[in-house]
Design an enzyme around this catalytic site. Sequence first.
Site, short mmCIF file in Angstrom:
data_model
loop_
_atom_site.label_atom_id
_atom_site.label_comp_id
_atom_site.label_asym_id
_atom_site.label_seq_id
_atom_site.Cartn_x
_atom_site.Cartn_y
_atom_site.Cartn_z
N SER A 8 0.83 -1.20 0.00
CA SER A 8 0.00 0.00 0.00
C SER A 8 0.87 1.25 0.00
O SER A 8 1.62 1.50 0.95
CB SER A 8 -0.90 0.02 1.23
OG SER A 8 -1.48 1.32 1.34
N HIS A 33 -1.32 -1.36 -4.09
CA HIS A 33 -2.57 -1.05 -3.40
C HIS A 33 -2.66 0.46 -3.19
O HIS A 33 -1.74 1.10 -2.69
CB HIS A 33 -2.58 -1.79 -2.06
CG HIS A 33 -3.89 -1.75 -1.34
ND1 HIS A 33 -4.96 -2.56 -1.66
CD2 HIS A 33 -4.30 -1.01 -0.27
CE1 HIS A 33 -5.96 -2.33 -0.84
NE2 HIS A 33 -5.59 -1.38 0.02
N ASP A 35 -5.00 3.39 -1.52
CA ASP A 35 -6.06 3.63 -0.52
C ASP A 35 -6.64 5.02 -0.68
O ASP A 35 -5.96 6.02 -0.46
CB ASP A 35 -5.47 3.51 0.89
CG ASP A 35 -5.20 2.07 1.28
OD1 ASP A 35 -6.14 1.26 1.19
OD2 ASP A 35 -4.05 1.76 1.66
N MET A 37 -9.39 7.65 0.73
CA MET A 37 -10.22 7.95 1.91
C MET A 37 -10.82 9.34 1.76
O MET A 37 -10.14 10.29 1.37
CB MET A 37 -9.36 7.93 3.16
CG MET A 37 -8.61 6.63 3.36
SD MET A 37 -7.53 6.73 4.79
CE MET A 37 -6.76 5.12 4.74
N HIS A 66 -8.55 0.75 -3.54
CA HIS A 66 -9.44 0.46 -2.41
C HIS A 66 -10.16 1.76 -2.03
O HIS A 66 -9.55 2.66 -1.47
CB HIS A 66 -8.57 -0.08 -1.26
CG HIS A 66 -9.32 -0.35 0.01
ND1 HIS A 66 -8.67 -0.56 1.22
CD2 HIS A 66 -10.65 -0.45 0.29
CE1 HIS A 66 -9.57 -0.78 2.16
NE2 HIS A 66 -10.77 -0.71 1.63
N MET A 68 -12.36 3.81 0.15
CA MET A 68 -13.01 3.98 1.46
C MET A 68 -13.78 5.29 1.39
O MET A 68 -13.43 6.28 2.04
CB MET A 68 -11.95 3.98 2.56
CG MET A 68 -11.37 2.57 2.79
SD MET A 68 -9.78 2.61 3.63
CE MET A 68 -8.72 2.82 2.22
N MET A 137 -11.11 -6.54 5.88
CA MET A 137 -10.35 -5.55 6.66
C MET A 137 -9.94 -6.18 8.00
O MET A 137 -10.79 -6.66 8.74
CB MET A 137 -11.21 -4.31 6.96
CG MET A 137 -11.45 -3.37 5.81
SD MET A 137 -10.02 -2.61 4.99
CE MET A 137 -8.99 -2.07 6.33
N ASP A 175 -6.28 -6.92 4.57
CA ASP A 175 -5.72 -5.56 4.58
C ASP A 175 -5.73 -4.98 5.99
O ASP A 175 -6.79 -4.78 6.58
CB ASP A 175 -6.56 -4.69 3.63
CG ASP A 175 -6.04 -3.26 3.48
OD1 ASP A 175 -4.95 -2.97 4.00
OD2 ASP A 175 -6.74 -2.46 2.82
C1 DX5 Z 1 -6.33 1.05 6.05
C2 DX5 Z 1 -5.94 0.81 4.61
C3 DX5 Z 1 -4.79 -0.10 4.46
C4 DX5 Z 1 -3.50 0.44 5.03
C5 DX5 Z 1 -2.72 -0.74 5.52
O1 DX5 Z 1 -7.49 1.80 6.10
O2 DX5 Z 1 -7.01 0.23 3.89
O3 DX5 Z 1 -4.58 -0.50 3.12
O4 DX5 Z 1 -2.74 1.14 4.11
O5 DX5 Z 1 -1.65 -0.27 6.23
P1 DX5 Z 1 -0.84 -1.20 7.26
O6 DX5 Z 1 -0.33 -2.37 6.48
O7 DX5 Z 1 0.21 -0.28 7.74
O8 DX5 Z 1 -1.81 -1.62 8.34
ZN ZN Z 2 -6.50 -0.66 1.81
#
Ligand code: DX5
Ligand code: ZN
Length: 217
Positions: A8, A33, A35, A37, A66, A68, A137, A175
């Site tokens: 990620s 990956h 992310d 948000m 991904h 969110m 998750m 994840d």
């Molecule tokens: C969390 C994300 C993850 C995050 C994982 O909300 O969806 O993808 O980047 O990070 P680590 O591996 O540090 O927990």
């Molecule tokens: Zn993620």
Amino acid sequence: MNHLISPSILASDFGNLQRDIEMLNQSEADWIHVDIMDGMFVPNISFGFPIVEVAKKHAAKPLDVHLMIQDPDRYLERFKEAGASGITVHFEACPHLNRTVNAIKYLGCKAGVALNPHTPVGFLEDIIEYLDLVLIMSVNPGFGGQKFIGNTYKKLRELKKMSSGRNAKLYIEVDGGVDESNSLKLINAGANVLVAGNSVFSAKNPVAAIKTLKHPH
Ligand code: DX5
Ligand code: ZN
């Protein structure tokens, strides 16, 4: 299926994003990956389209996006245009999940659905056949570097059982808080895609950390 590694870039150095992506290109990472948000579905805001476009420009590997975000239908096409190969939406953010999944597939992307830690795997019973990927998750979404939640193993086993026979090629992605201490156990429980943020980018040697996740023992 041999398991895949999807580091990620949330945990990368954004000031050196090109360098970090080129490092992933040289590593045994399979996907990258990404992310997203929105500060609404999750309490944090990460980054948007310009960063995804930069990632796409330099990446030699598929972008595993991904989302969110609330009401992701509004932005599926934009993320496809920005370079997504796969788009994963949250079960909890999609009242018309079947429609959303069809829209992702229509764009030519792999369609994934993510489940928060408290959302039962059983809620996918009537859609599992249509999915390319399910993301379990193992932390509450919103931040990197959180502690792994233990009931993930049980959910992976349930998902593996539900999908075998009905969707044997399903990508089962996990994840949050994934590192070399739990990777083998996660694979044995049914995961075939490991996402890793901090355990890769905080490592002294990220390429070696990816290698260890790819060949756990
Ligand atoms: C969390 C994300 C993850 C995050 C994982 O909300 O969806 O993808 O980047 O990070 P680590 O591996 O540090 O927990
Ligand atoms: Zn993620």
